[in-house]
Design a protein around this motif. Sequence first.
Motif, mmCIF file in Angstrom:
data_model
loop_
_atom_site.group_PDB
_atom_site.id
_atom_site.type_symbol
_atom_site.label_atom_id
_atom_site.label_comp_id
_atom_site.label_asym_id
_atom_site.label_seq_id
_atom_site.Cartn_x
_atom_site.Cartn_y
_atom_site.Cartn_z
ATOM 1 N N ALA A 137 19.881 -9.775 -76.827
ATOM 2 C CA ALA A 137 19.638 -9.216 -75.486
ATOM 3 C C ALA A 137 20.530 -9.910 -74.468
ATOM 4 C CB ALA A 137 18.181 -9.363 -75.114
ATOM 5 N N ARG A 138 20.784 -9.193 -73.381
ATOM 6 C CA ARG A 138 21.712 -9.731 -72.394
ATOM 7 C C ARG A 138 21.012 -10.537 -71.311
ATOM 8 N NH1 ARG A 138 26.874 -7.587 -72.275
ATOM 9 N NH2 ARG A 138 27.196 -9.177 -70.712
ATOM 10 N N GLU A 139 19.752 -10.405 -71.241
ATOM 11 C CA GLU A 139 19.012 -10.983 -70.141
ATOM 12 C C GLU A 139 17.997 -11.977 -70.663
ATOM 13 O OE1 GLU A 139 17.412 -8.700 -66.217
ATOM 14 O OE2 GLU A 139 17.111 -7.824 -68.173
ATOM 15 N N ARG A 140 17.789 -13.049 -69.946
ATOM 16 C CA ARG A 140 16.805 -14.040 -70.353
ATOM 17 C C ARG A 140 15.423 -13.382 -70.489
ATOM 18 N NH1 ARG A 140 17.114 -19.349 -70.050
ATOM 19 N NH2 ARG A 140 18.819 -19.259 -68.575
#
Lengths: 372, 669
Positions: free
Chosen positions: A304-307
């Motif tokens: 995933a690109r987001e925390r």
Amino acid sequence: MISRDSHPFSRAVWTTALSLVAIVILGLVNLSNAASYTGETFHQTQVLWVVLGLLIAAAVAAIDMRFFEQLSPIIYGGAVLLLILVLFFGKEVNFSRRWFSLGEQSIQPSEFAKPAVVLMLARFFHGERNPERYTLRMLLKPLGYVAAPAALIMMQPDLGTSLVVIAVGFSVMLFEGIRLRSFLALLGTILLLVPVAWQLDIIQPYQKERVRTWLSMSGAAPEARDDADTRMQPEQALWAVGSGGVLGRGGQNAVQSRLRYLPEMHNDYILASFAEERGFVGCLALLAVYLALIYSMLVLAIRARERFAVLVSVGATAIVFWQVVFNVGMVTGIFPVVGLTLPFLSYGGSSMISGMIAVGLALNAGIHRGQV
Amino acid sequence: MIGGHDGFIEYRTHFRWAVLLVLLAFLVLVGRMFQVQVVDGKRYETLAMVSHVVRNRIQPARGSIHDREGNVLATDVEVSDLALVPHYVRDPDGELARLKELGALTAEEGDRIAAQIAKARLDKKKRFHRLVGKRNLIGSRCPEDMSEMNFDSATGRLVCPKCGRTFIDQRAVVQAHLHELPGFSLQSRMVRWYPDRVLSAHAVGFVNEVTAAEVEQSGGKLRAGDVVGRAGIERALDAGLRGVPGEDVFVRSAGGRRIETKTLPEPFNAFQSSPPVAGQDVTLTLDLSLQQAAVSALSRYRSGALVALDAETGEVLAMVSHPSYEAGRRVVTGQAAAPKNARPGMDPQYYAPMLNKAVEAYPPGSTFKIITTIAALMEGFASEDLEMNCPGFYLFRGHKFRCFKRYGHGKIELIDAIAKSCDTYFYVLGEQLGIDSLAHWGRDVYGIGEPTGIEIAEKSGLVPTERWYLRRKHQYQPGFALNTAVGQGDVKATPLAMARAYAAVVNGGRLLRPRLVRSVRDPATGEVTMSQPEVQRTVEVPDAFIDIVQQGMYGAVNTEDGTAHSAVLPELPFSGKTGTAQARERRSGVPAEVAAWLQQDHAWFVGFGPSKRPRLVVAAFVEHGGFGGAEAAPIARKVFEAYYAGHAEEFSDLWQGFDEEVLDVVREP
């Protein structure tokens, strides 16, 4: 980059979706077998739950992750409120209040508390500046997010779900990164609390009895008839699993299941019935599919690109993982009895939908990779 | 982002840890599955199976015991108990009050059950256990004599045709009101019933519930509540009478439903129920008419026994020990009841009612002289015309051995010596024979002092030898032989052994095994196995010698001076030998009356009849009864009479001394 993006879904997405479908189909077949022994029709209801669950999973996967991020306090707050309300207005079954009655069906709010906690934790860590390692003081807030629903669920009482909430919370925190010292301190505190809870009867007498049964459970036949009552559930389940042998007895010869010796056969103990019918080979296949699902969900998380999306997916994975581990462990006698379902196999709408939401969240992270 | 970016670098380690954790966890789960299903699978399968298969034992009916005519001596009858499960008794006081009102319980019984319930209810587990509140509810049988009762529709009560008392049918009353009595139920049970009560108690014996220790030792064969034979034939033939328990095997579903094993898959369909094998029915050789005659003849006395043997076959036609007990009572109430025929002031406890005196050993007195006679004839010390002089004693080494006739028999020959039981004559023969020769003829030839081999437990008796004296008493004197010759001193014989020895004297020398069992019937096949005469050994004695002995015994009963002349049966004579054995006993703590009784002599009579064609041998024994001719011989006479009455046709050519009219009366009793 372009070439990769031309495939909207990565392999992990496909793996996740396919293993989910595989498990769901296995579950339906198994449940209809179990239903046939007793002539009941709950497998038909389960089909509705599966369809509804898949739709919800798709919806959850499709919705923008930011929506969840913004909404998570409301979702979390709603879940906690429901947990409080269920203590007062819930339907009492077997001395515990876990359910809201909705006509023919009922809803188990604790099932929905699990994804809610995951969302809340992810939001908290997403907002933090992300130090290298969290100290205990920094973790006070997220610990509270876990402790509140866990305590409320314990009060129902429902030890199993409560433990899953705690395990899921810890998984997310560990993944985010806790200082080893802090982690050990927490673990120590919890271990110290167990005997206190035992002494103060926060752990219910029936739960203690289950632990005692588990501790004394061996391969020996129960000596006295009176003893058989408390031992019946876990031992019968264990014998059913054992009776499966290597290849299983098949649907027709699964005597433990057919004779209705298996308690909660279509529910918490569905695995026992499956194991008796399909044997070690079947169980191996089932566990392999679960492993595929869990592993691919983890892959979705890490990519995933987001925390926020990472942590939500990790939490979603943890929900499925811990439920599988606890349930299989319980049925095979590794753990004492803590009533909880086997995701996608056990009969029940709340459990099914909660599991589907979890998988949907992980899929969401995988699908919306490029949209950060 | 392709390839280059695989998510957050900072999470990569944690991802690896997570994957490792997941793999480890699944490894454990798979390992556990392998252990449970593959390694231990068979064991769990067995456990699952065993826990579902219900095995209920089906108790077979215990075999019945009959006399030779087929009259029932012992059989199982069904009785009902009032059972209850304390937890399910909704209103103990109310329900017990109702039971009292219905006449099923007395006030004390009600109180006792109320206490039982209160106590059991305190215990979490025991409150669910079934209890027996009251045993033996009165049903169709009279509680006094177990005979079938008649229902009197006018009073609604049961009337016993035997004792005339009336009873409430408790079983029917409780059955009809069970719906008002939650928690209570009726439970049927088999008890042993002995219809003739005291008549054949010692030969038939009795049964009792097994003890906990016996259950443990039996290795699963016996269970609590089972009954086993404790005495007599009930004990000797226990295994056959008991039968083989069957097993009702089925599989119980979790819902408590019964599922037949054959409708189930492997391995459950391998379980099969087995029907119980009913116990064998036993027919005894006993003849109740002889038994009855002996019991009534003995009832005048404090203590005694009688054995009647068929001299040709060894069948025991009568075996009586007096006083007797009521066998059935021990099963029904758990305690022996006083015999019905007890006279006031004669508490049976002093006279050993449980002891079968027919197989207990006592000094045989002069009845042993028959063996001394045959020994002396065979060893060449005596002949028919051997004459001796009896001055009333025999002086042996300065010691006066007294004859019972104080002033002596004067000149006397062998046949007369037997008939008149001259002790002096036999002292001399004993001196000449010596003790070891007497022991040889008594034990090795005629079987006195060894077990007869009858089915039931027995004492062996004793004929002492010189060696026996040296070993047991550390001294031997030649005078002991004299005492032995007249059946005194340390000689001991059971009435049964004496009867067997006399049978061998009159049947051509065949020493037979006495048999109480005439036939055994297998109820499954209906096959009847008759027991056959068993000759244990043959005694070769010339007919001339036997003739001398028989003449002597004929004289004892049938001549004016014979010792048993008072018992003579002139119409169809029998013969025999009396015995009066000194047997003074001392017992502390007994009433004066009993102490005086213990000083008396044992009275014996062993004889055979008819004299001309011996068939029946009777040994009558009255413990401390006095003079054998006066006390024991009349008892034997009663038994001979009863035997002749039953076999009038067989001996029709031998009847003498009265006309056909009387004979007809005897023929058709």
